[in-house]
Design an enzyme around this catalytic site. Structure first.
Site, PDB file in Angstrom:
ATOM      1  N   ASP A 206       0.860  -1.178   0.000  1.00 56.26           N
ATOM      2  CA  ASP A 206       0.000   0.000   0.000  1.00 56.26           C
ATOM      3  C   ASP A 206       0.895   1.226   0.000  1.00 56.26           C
ATOM      4  OD1 ASP A 206      -2.444   1.735   0.520  1.00 56.26           O
ATOM      5  OD2 ASP A 206      -3.279  -0.286   0.751  1.00 56.26           O
ATOM      6  N   HIS A 279      -2.665   3.140  -4.625  1.00 55.48           N
ATOM      7  CA  HIS A 279      -2.041   2.611  -3.400  1.00 55.48           C
ATOM      8  C   HIS A 279      -0.580   2.235  -3.650  1.00 55.48           C
ATOM      9  CE1 HIS A 279      -5.726   2.504  -0.961  1.00 55.48           C
ATOM     10  NE2 HIS A 279      -6.345   2.194  -2.093  1.00 55.48           N
ATOM     11  N   GLU A 343      -9.581   2.674  -5.606  1.00 52.80           N
ATOM     12  CA  GLU A 343      -9.208   4.033  -5.192  1.00 52.80           C
ATOM     13  C   GLU A 343      -8.031   4.577  -6.009  1.00 52.80           C
ATOM     14  OE1 GLU A 343     -10.764   3.944  -0.575  1.00 52.80           O
ATOM     15  OE2 GLU A 343      -8.732   3.244  -0.973  1.00 52.80           O
TER      16      GLU A 343
END
Length: 548
Positions: A206, A279, A343
């Site tokens: 991440d 990420h 995302e």
């Protein structure tokens, strides 16, 4: 006269009702099984396990020996005596494994326990292993101890027929935000498999860290695996505070291969996740050339939330990812490789002349189409190696890759859309499966968390098949999983506390048919079942009955 007769009827009814409750409670204590089996017929008496008890196998399948070996080792650790293998002809005082091809489901099994013999019928060794876990739950909790001092090991007589509702029953552990030891992950695997959870989804990277050693790209270990400090408190707190302590770590290839082998002995698959193109700030800290902004210096993030720094869809990026995924596949034999896809802010792609030119060259509609192209490139590569991809529901943006399995976390909408496109789906809506949320409204008795509220009863109430799907569409729902995101889970004790017993509830969601689910019955079984977790030294949440 009328009043007296009526009173007698009331008394009789109350007696019968209370007797029924007592019997129900006794059955919950005698058979505290989670998940609840398809069919259970109580029996009388017990099977006593002694040093003379034999284990009888009907074939020499190594995987069957693994299942039986788990039982032998469990008993040896708690009692001090190691059960030997017996001959097929002598079934007295024995635990017998027998293949049965009439069992439809590969994970199904039948279990018969009498005072003289334990019979396990299975279709595959995995079904035999789940039968062993059922036996384990039927034994006294002291079977989980490892001091060899247990003197009385019994199994209550019973007849069980069992099979899972869903093929995929998983748990996600985020080791990127906070690093967890291999020994802890093994402990986690043991507890999950106790509840017939068959998949561990490891979130390995991440913005805040990279957790897998890649031989071809050593800066992933030396740079991307470490952050200089960590945000203290919630990400929205003002002013921000940091702990000033470096945090990080990574798993070597040998450690991960050992972990895969350990999971295999528990008939559990580990699915690795390499989350891209978003990420990825930790990746960019190590290899800034993979970003869209030239001459930019990145650092492994010390904050939580969604970050704008993402991978650029350049050929060198795809070369990097193909190299990384090749090493990942060498370690993890799983059918699926999770590629994230969630995302992904498009700011950097909108600012990039290269990305805008690529959109025109490929005749794509917009940046969402570019994300679909990115995911499609990875899927094509992984498919060429015999693997399939899983992605979060944002991979729907711009069009779903041809063979992708979708993990639906923004509610059920993404999962419904994918199933209607004939794509397989794993349902993980955050409102029901994110076990990093608070468990009670009284947050003083819980570790600091992301926020939100997910009590045990709500987890148990979940049905992974959305109401809007037709029966034909519903067959694309593979199952569900508990997700533990660890932005605020800083230690192993808190990881256990947040996961259990909510993972127990989701295990029953994934295994037990809707018609058989009963929350009050689940609670009664759970009260006794958790004694096993206590003996395993799992620090589970104990106030679940008063969560609301």
């Amino acid at each position: 006269m009328f009043n007296t007769s009526f009173l007698r009827i009331i008394i009789c009814f109350a007696y019968l009702f209370s007797s029924g409750l007592v019997l129900y409670a006794q059955e919950s204590e005698r058979y505290p099984l989670i998940p609840k089996p398809v069919k259970l017929v109580p029996g009388k008496g017990y099977f006593d396990i002694t040093a003379k008890t034999k284990v009888i196998l009907d074939n020499n399948n190594p995987a069957l020996k693994t299942a039986a070996g788990f039982l032998i080792e469990l008993i040896e650790h708690s009692t001090g005596y190691k059960l030997g293998y017996g001959n097929k002809g002598n079934h007295k005082n024995s635990i017998c494994f027998s293949i049965d091809n009439t069992i439809v489901n590969d994970e199904g099994y039948q279990l018969s326990v009498t005072g003289k013999i334990v019979m396990i019928n299975y279709k595959t060794p995995r079904g035999a292993f789940w039968a062993v876990q059922t036996l384990r739950q039927l034994m006294p909790p002291d079977v989980e101890t490892k001091d060899g001092h247990v003197k009385n090991l019994t199994i209550p007589a019973v007849q069980i027929e069992d099979t899972p509702r869903f093929a995929y029953r998983g748990a996600l552990l985020d080791v990127a935000r906070h690093f967890f030891s291999v020994e802890f992950i093994k402990k986690y695997i043991d507890a999950l498999s106790f509840y017939k959870i068959n998949t561990l989804h490891l979130h390995l990277n991440d913005d805040q860290g990279w957790r897998i050693a890649i031989e071809k790209y050593p800066r992933l270990q030396t740079v991307a695996a470490w952050r200089k400090e960590t945000l203290v408190g919630h990400r929205l707190d003002v002013p921000e505070k940091f702990d000033g302590k470096p945090h990080g770590g990574y798993y070597t290839r040998q450690q991960l291969e050992d972990l895969v082998a350990y999971a295999g002995k528990h008939f559990m698959t580990i699915i690795p996740e390499i989350d891209v193109p978003g990420h990825s700030q930790a990746i960019l800290a190590a290899y800034p050339n993979l970003g869209c902004k030239a001459d930019t210096t990145y650092e492994v993030s010390t904050r939580w939330g969604v970050h704008k720094e993402i991978l650029c869809p350049k050929e060198e990026t795809f070369k990097f990812l193909e190299d990384v995924l090749t090493e990942v596949m060498d370690i993890f034999p799983s059918k699926y490789i999770h590629i994230g896809g969630d995302e992904v802010p498009k700011d950097r792609w909108k600012e990039s002349a290269y990305c805008q030119n690529l959109i025109r060259t490929l005749n794509l509609k917009d940046e969402h189409g570019l994300q679909s192209y990115f995911i499609g490139r990875l899927e094509k590569f992984l498919n060429s190696k015999g693997r399939e991809i899983i992605g979060w529901d944002e991979i729907l943006e711009g069009g779903l890759a041809p063979n992708a399995t979708l993990m639906s976390w923004h509610g059920e909408k993404g999962g419904i859309a994918a199933a209607r496109q004939n794509h397989q789906v794993i349902m993980t809506p955050s409102a029901y499966t994110y076990v990093n949320l608070y468990q009670t409204k009284d947050r003083k008795q819980e570790p600091f968390s992301n926020g939100g509220f997910l009590p045990l009863e709500k987890v148990y109430s979940y049905n992974p098949v959305p109401a809007g799907l037709t029966p034909d569409e519903a067959r694309y729902i593979l199952g569900t999983q508990a997700c533990l995101w660890t932005e605020y889970v800083t230690n192993e004790r808190d990881a256990e506390f947040m996961t259990f017993p909510r993972a127990c509830a989701l295990a029953e969601v994934g295994w037990t048919s809707l018609a058989q689910k009963d929350y009050n019955g689940f609670l009664r079984r759970l009260n006794y079942n958790l004694r096993h977790l206590d003996k395993m030294k799992m620090d589970f949440f104990k106030y679940y009955s008063n969560a609301n």
